[in-house]
Design an enzyme around this catalytic site. Structure first.
Site, PDB file in Angstrom:
ATOM      1  N   GLU A  43       0.965  -1.271   0.037  1.00 21.79           N
ATOM      2  CA  GLU A  43      -0.071   0.012   0.065  1.00 21.79           C
ATOM      3  C   GLU A  43       1.008   1.092   0.041  1.00 21.79           C
ATOM      4  OE1 GLU A  43      -3.263  -0.318  -0.736  1.00 21.79           O
ATOM      5  OE2 GLU A  43      -3.779  -2.171   0.046  1.00 21.79           O
ATOM      6  N   TRP A  84       1.532   1.881  -3.300  1.00 24.85           N
ATOM      7  CA  TRP A  84       0.661   2.527  -4.174  1.00 24.85           C
ATOM      8  C   TRP A  84       0.745   4.045  -3.954  1.00 24.85           C
ATOM      9  CZ3 TRP A  84      -2.222   1.236  -8.112  1.00 24.85           C
ATOM     10  CH2 TRP A  84      -2.778  -0.075  -8.276  1.00 24.85           C
ATOM     11  N   TRP A 122     -20.895  11.885 -19.203  1.00 22.95           N
ATOM     12  CA  TRP A 122     -21.349  11.472 -18.067  1.00 22.95           C
ATOM     13  C   TRP A 122     -22.858  12.057 -17.870  1.00 22.95           C
ATOM     14  CZ3 TRP A 122     -18.560   7.799 -15.409  1.00 22.95           C
ATOM     15  CH2 TRP A 122     -17.020   7.857 -15.993  1.00 22.95           C
ATOM     16  N   ASN A 126     -10.789   2.300   3.088  1.00 23.35           N
ATOM     17  CA  ASN A 126     -10.516   2.440   1.760  1.00 23.35           C
ATOM     18  C   ASN A 126     -11.543   1.385   1.017  1.00 23.35           C
ATOM     19  OD1 ASN A 126      -8.471   2.306  -0.667  1.00 23.35           O
ATOM     20  ND2 ASN A 126      -8.606   0.144  -0.259  1.00 23.35           N
ATOM     21  N   TRP A 137     -16.666  11.310 -12.536  1.00 24.80           N
ATOM     22  CA  TRP A 137     -15.739  11.130 -11.336  1.00 24.80           C
ATOM     23  C   TRP A 137     -14.953  12.395 -10.895  1.00 24.80           C
ATOM     24  CZ3 TRP A 137     -10.576  12.636 -12.077  1.00 24.80           C
ATOM     25  CH2 TRP A 137     -10.070  12.811 -13.361  1.00 24.80           C
ATOM     26  N   TRP A 142      -9.896   7.893  -7.840  1.00 18.25           N
ATOM     27  CA  TRP A 142     -11.035   8.091  -8.673  1.00 18.25           C
ATOM     28  C   TRP A 142     -10.763   7.579  -9.829  1.00 18.25           C
ATOM     29  CZ3 TRP A 142     -15.959   8.987  -7.596  1.00 18.25           C
ATOM     30  CH2 TRP A 142     -16.344   9.178  -6.302  1.00 18.25           C
TER      31      TRP A 142
HETATM   32  P1  FAD Z   1      -3.539   1.830   5.401  1.00 21.03           P
HETATM   33  O1  FAD Z   1      -4.638   0.675   4.664  1.00 21.03           O
HETATM   34  O2  FAD Z   1      -3.364   1.520   6.749  1.00 21.03           O
HETATM   35  O3  FAD Z   1      -2.546   2.160   4.251  1.00 21.03           O
HETATM   36  C1  FAD Z   1      -1.356   2.538   4.724  1.00 21.03           C
HETATM   37  C2  FAD Z   1      -1.001   4.052   4.000  1.00 21.03           C
HETATM   38  O4  FAD Z   1      -0.910   3.547   2.551  1.00 21.03           O
HETATM   39  C3  FAD Z   1      -1.987   4.840   3.903  1.00 21.03           C
HETATM   40  O5  FAD Z   1      -2.059   5.840   5.002  1.00 21.03           O
HETATM   41  C4  FAD Z   1      -1.694   5.637   2.574  1.00 21.03           C
HETATM   42  O6  FAD Z   1      -0.902   6.645   2.650  1.00 21.03           O
HETATM   43  C5  FAD Z   1      -1.128   4.594   1.770  1.00 21.03           C
HETATM   44  N1  FAD Z   1      -2.245   4.151   0.893  1.00 21.03           N
HETATM   45  C6  FAD Z   1      -3.127   2.806   1.183  1.00 21.03           C
HETATM   46  N2  FAD Z   1      -3.718   2.568   0.061  1.00 21.03           N
HETATM   47  C7  FAD Z   1      -3.383   3.567  -0.845  1.00 21.03           C
HETATM   48  C8  FAD Z   1      -3.856   3.544  -2.123  1.00 21.03           C
HETATM   49  N3  FAD Z   1      -4.950   2.879  -2.788  1.00 21.03           N
HETATM   50  N4  FAD Z   1      -3.434   4.767  -2.945  1.00 21.03           N
HETATM   51  C9  FAD Z   1      -2.440   5.495  -2.353  1.00 21.03           C
HETATM   52  N5  FAD Z   1      -2.170   5.305  -1.110  1.00 21.03           N
HETATM   53  C10 FAD Z   1      -2.673   4.376  -0.528  1.00 21.03           C
HETATM   54  N6  FAD Z   1      -5.413   8.139   0.258  1.00 21.03           N
HETATM   55  C11 FAD Z   1      -5.003   9.470   0.716  1.00 21.03           C
HETATM   56  O7  FAD Z   1      -4.267   9.413   1.351  1.00 21.03           O
HETATM   57  N7  FAD Z   1      -5.766  10.396   0.351  1.00 21.03           N
HETATM   58  C12 FAD Z   1      -6.923  10.507  -0.379  1.00 21.03           C
HETATM   59  O8  FAD Z   1      -7.113  11.552  -0.945  1.00 21.03           O
HETATM   60  C13 FAD Z   1      -7.204   9.393  -0.937  1.00 21.03           C
HETATM   61  N8  FAD Z   1      -8.228   9.197  -1.932  1.00 21.03           N
HETATM   62  C14 FAD Z   1      -8.805   8.167  -2.273  1.00 21.03           C
HETATM   63  C15 FAD Z   1      -9.875   8.271  -3.198  1.00 21.03           C
HETATM   64  C16 FAD Z   1     -10.429   6.986  -3.641  1.00 21.03           C
HETATM   65  C17 FAD Z   1     -11.723   6.993  -4.578  1.00 21.03           C
HETATM   66  C18 FAD Z   1      -9.748   5.580  -3.362  1.00 21.03           C
HETATM   67  C19 FAD Z   1     -10.439   4.379  -3.826  1.00 21.03           C
HETATM   68  C20 FAD Z   1      -8.656   5.724  -2.537  1.00 21.03           C
HETATM   69  C21 FAD Z   1      -8.212   6.991  -2.166  1.00 21.03           C
HETATM   70  N9  FAD Z   1      -6.848   7.015  -1.069  1.00 21.03           N
HETATM   71  C22 FAD Z   1      -6.704   7.979  -0.649  1.00 21.03           C
HETATM   72  C23 FAD Z   1      -6.267   5.730  -0.768  1.00 21.03           C
HETATM   73  C24 FAD Z   1      -6.737   5.020   0.734  1.00 21.03           C
HETATM   74  O9  FAD Z   1      -8.303   4.984   0.337  1.00 21.03           O
HETATM   75  C25 FAD Z   1      -6.216   5.675   1.755  1.00 21.03           C
HETATM   76  O10 FAD Z   1      -4.883   6.141   1.723  1.00 21.03           O
HETATM   77  C26 FAD Z   1      -6.763   4.744   3.063  1.00 21.03           C
HETATM   78  O11 FAD Z   1      -7.829   4.485   3.080  1.00 21.03           O
HETATM   79  C27 FAD Z   1      -6.200   5.510   4.383  1.00 21.03           C
HETATM   80  O12 FAD Z   1      -6.347   4.843   5.324  1.00 21.03           O
HETATM   81  P2  FAD Z   1      -5.151   4.152   6.173  1.00 21.03           P
HETATM   82  O13 FAD Z   1      -4.211   5.257   6.537  1.00 21.03           O
HETATM   83  O14 FAD Z   1      -5.751   3.481   7.368  1.00 21.03           O
HETATM   84  O15 FAD Z   1      -4.581   3.231   5.239  1.00 21.03           O
END
Ligand code: FAD
Length: 475
Positions: free
Chosen positions: A273, A276, A304, A339, A357, A380
């Site tokens: 993650e 990502w 859209w 997420n 979107w 998105w």
């Molecule tokens: P954890 O699951 O604990 O992951 C650890 C860290 O990894 C996160 O804090 C984040 O920095 C990174 N990470 C995890 N998943 C992703 C991912 N898919 N893409 C990029 N980085 C990731 N993340 C944001 O930080 N800011 C946003 O504005 C954002 N918008 C999103 C919009 C959509 C439509 C989707 C599908 C995902 C988005 N994410 C975003 C990614 C992800 O949802 C969040 O990072 C995550 O839910 C944050 O919770 P956590 O810290 O507990 O994540």
């Protein structure tokens, strides 16, 4: 004199620009100024992401003051603000900052670099926000990766930089203490903005809370991350995102502590993650138009539907799909969404409601306390099947099945959609399907409690697939 321009790196620990500037100040026996620019173009007090950022800034400001490290605040249009800075501190020789590789921050920094050219001031950027910067991991042809897995395979092989340690006493010796006689426009605006902060983010502010959450996650949760991460009723993810987006936590600290934990499947998945996050900032850096334009060119111009009523219902969590509504209400109440739910909510908006979107991205940008432009746009475009390595357009989330799979007992739904609290398990994911039975057996009159589904998923799914198919074929 040297200066550090603080921005979304609201921490002293392992702050790359700060630690390098301090080294120079020590070597040259110079004072060091810490400053923050309140950019009028970035002030949007009505949004939650702004609200949270200012709460984090206020916390940082206070914690700096408590350590005798005053933060000087400037404001006004960019040229005026920097003119004031140089008027007030004419001996300024170098400005150090952590680089923004994309979006508005990149454009602003280029303007400042131009402004400083004839002044002879050094304007030095440092890579700080990511484990690997946008241009660090490229294909053999020096082009950006289009697919995540080969990117990740390279990413995991690369050495990650260790966090830098800070000599706090040295910082205290060098930081300019007396800024009281200087222009106070920034300070006055800052105090006004602080008074306007609405949310209570006490649990999600500051380096200490960030470090505590990181430790808790590494010790208690990470080994189960692969099992728990998709279930929104479980506190199974790190919840570090808001600390990372505001820079209250160093990504290198995260990686170091994660690496030191015992190996596990959960740890492996978590590290993916983090990759990502780097991947999406790389994509955004190479596609600066990505906030407006789909990365997959064939989908640029895809139509859209404009439907303000549906969009408002989606925002308010009144779609009649319990998991979508619970997700949207979590966003409203907490400024954060799990997420799995971000994927469900985004898929629902773009595939079930056929709404652009970009509207969803903009709404999330306003509401999320962890708003990060690259991850949000990436997420998105992934959900709308128009981005780099996105979900295929024909794999459309069925909100009811997602709900049954990831919130089987409906615990999460019941928490955020209280009007469904008394609905029994068998009906929680699709209450209207059991309308008659609920009325007869349980005495629950749904209509008075909860809205019916605003669309028919099966029908909308087929329409959506047809739309994408057409654009797939059109040269
Ligand atoms: P954890 O699951 O604990 O992951 C650890 C860290 O990894 C996160 O804090 C984040 O920095 C990174 N990470 C995890 N998943 C992703 C991912 N898919 N893409 C990029 N980085 C990731 N993340 C944001 O930080 N800011 C946003 O504005 C954002 N918008 C999103 C919009 C959509 C439509 C989707 C599908 C995902 C988005 N994410 C975003 C990614 C992800 O949802 C969040 O990072 C995550 O839910 C944050 O919770 P956590 O810290 O507990 O994540």
């Amino acid at each position: 004199m040297q200066a550090v321009w603080i921005r979304n790196d609201l921490r002293l620990t392992d702050n790359t620009a700060l630690i390098h500037a301090l080294k120079i100040a020590e070597r040259e026996h110079e004072p060091l100024l810490l400053f923050f620019y309140l950019d009028p173009l970035q002030l949007a007090p009505e949004t939650r992401s702004h609200d949270y950022f200012f709460a984090a800034l206020a916390d940082f400001y206070a914690s700096c003051q408590a350590k005798n490290l005053p933060l000087y605040l400037i404001t006004g249009p960019l040229d005026q603000a920097f003119a004031t800075l140089f008027d007030q501190f004419p001996t300024l020789k170098g400005i150090h900052y952590n680089v923004s590789h994309r979006g508005y921050g990149l454009k602003r920094d280029r303007k400042v670099a131009d402004m400083l050219l004839d002044k002879g001031t050094i304007f030095k950027g440092y890579s700080d926000h990511h484990l690997h910067a946008a241009h660090e991991i490229l294909t053999k042809d020096d082009t950006p990766y289009k697919v995540y897995t080969p990117y990740y395979n390279q990413w995991k092989l690369r050495t990650k930089r260790q966090p830098l340690s800070l000599d706090l006493a040295a910082l205290q010796r060098h930081v300019i203490q007396d800024i009281s006689g200087k222009t106070r426009d920034g300070e006055i605006l800052f105090q006004t903005l602080c008074r306007q902060i609405q949310g209570d983010y006490a649990d999600w502010l500051g380096e200490e809370n960030a470090q505590a959450r990181l430790r808790l996650f590494c010790v208690e949760k990470m080994h189960r991350y692969h099992l728990d991460k998709d279930f929104p009723s479980i506190d199974g993810t790190s919840r570090l995102s808001s600390y990372l987006s505001t820079g209250q936590l160093s990504i290198r600290d995260v990686f170091l502590q994660v690496s030191q934990a015992p190996d596990s499947q959960g740890k492996e998945n978590f590290i993916k993650e983090l990759a990502w996050r780097d991947f999406y900032q790389m994509v955004y850096a190479f596609h600066p138009q990505q906030k407006e334009l789909e990365v997959m060119e064939k989908y640029q111009g895809i139509p859209w539907q404009s439907n303000d009523e549906w969009f408002a219902k989606w925002q308010a969590g009144q779609t009649g799909f319990p998991i979508v509504d619970a997700a949207m209400r979590q966003l409203q109440t907490e400024g954060w969404m799990h997420n799995r739910l971000r994927m469900i909510a985004a898929s629902f908006l773009t595939k079930d409601l056929n709404i652009d979107w970009r509207l969803g991205e903009a709404y999330f940008a306003q509401q999320l306390i962890d708003y990060d432009s690259a991850s949000n746009i990436g997420g998105w475009q992934w959900s709308a099947s128009v981005g780099t390595d996105a979900v295929p357009y024909f794999r459309i989330f069925n909100p009811t099945l997602q709900s049954q799979k990831f919130d089987p007992s409906g615990a999460f739904i019941r928490q955020y959609v209280p009007e469904l609290r008394d609905v029994p398990d068998y009906a929680i994911h699709e209450p209207y399907h059991f309308e008659q039975k609920l009325l007869e057996k349980e005495g629950i009159e749904l209509k008075r409690l909860y809205p019916p589904q605003i669309v028919d998923h099966k029908h909308q799914r087929l329409q959506s697939i047809e739309k994408y198919k057409y654009y797939e074929k059109t040269p």
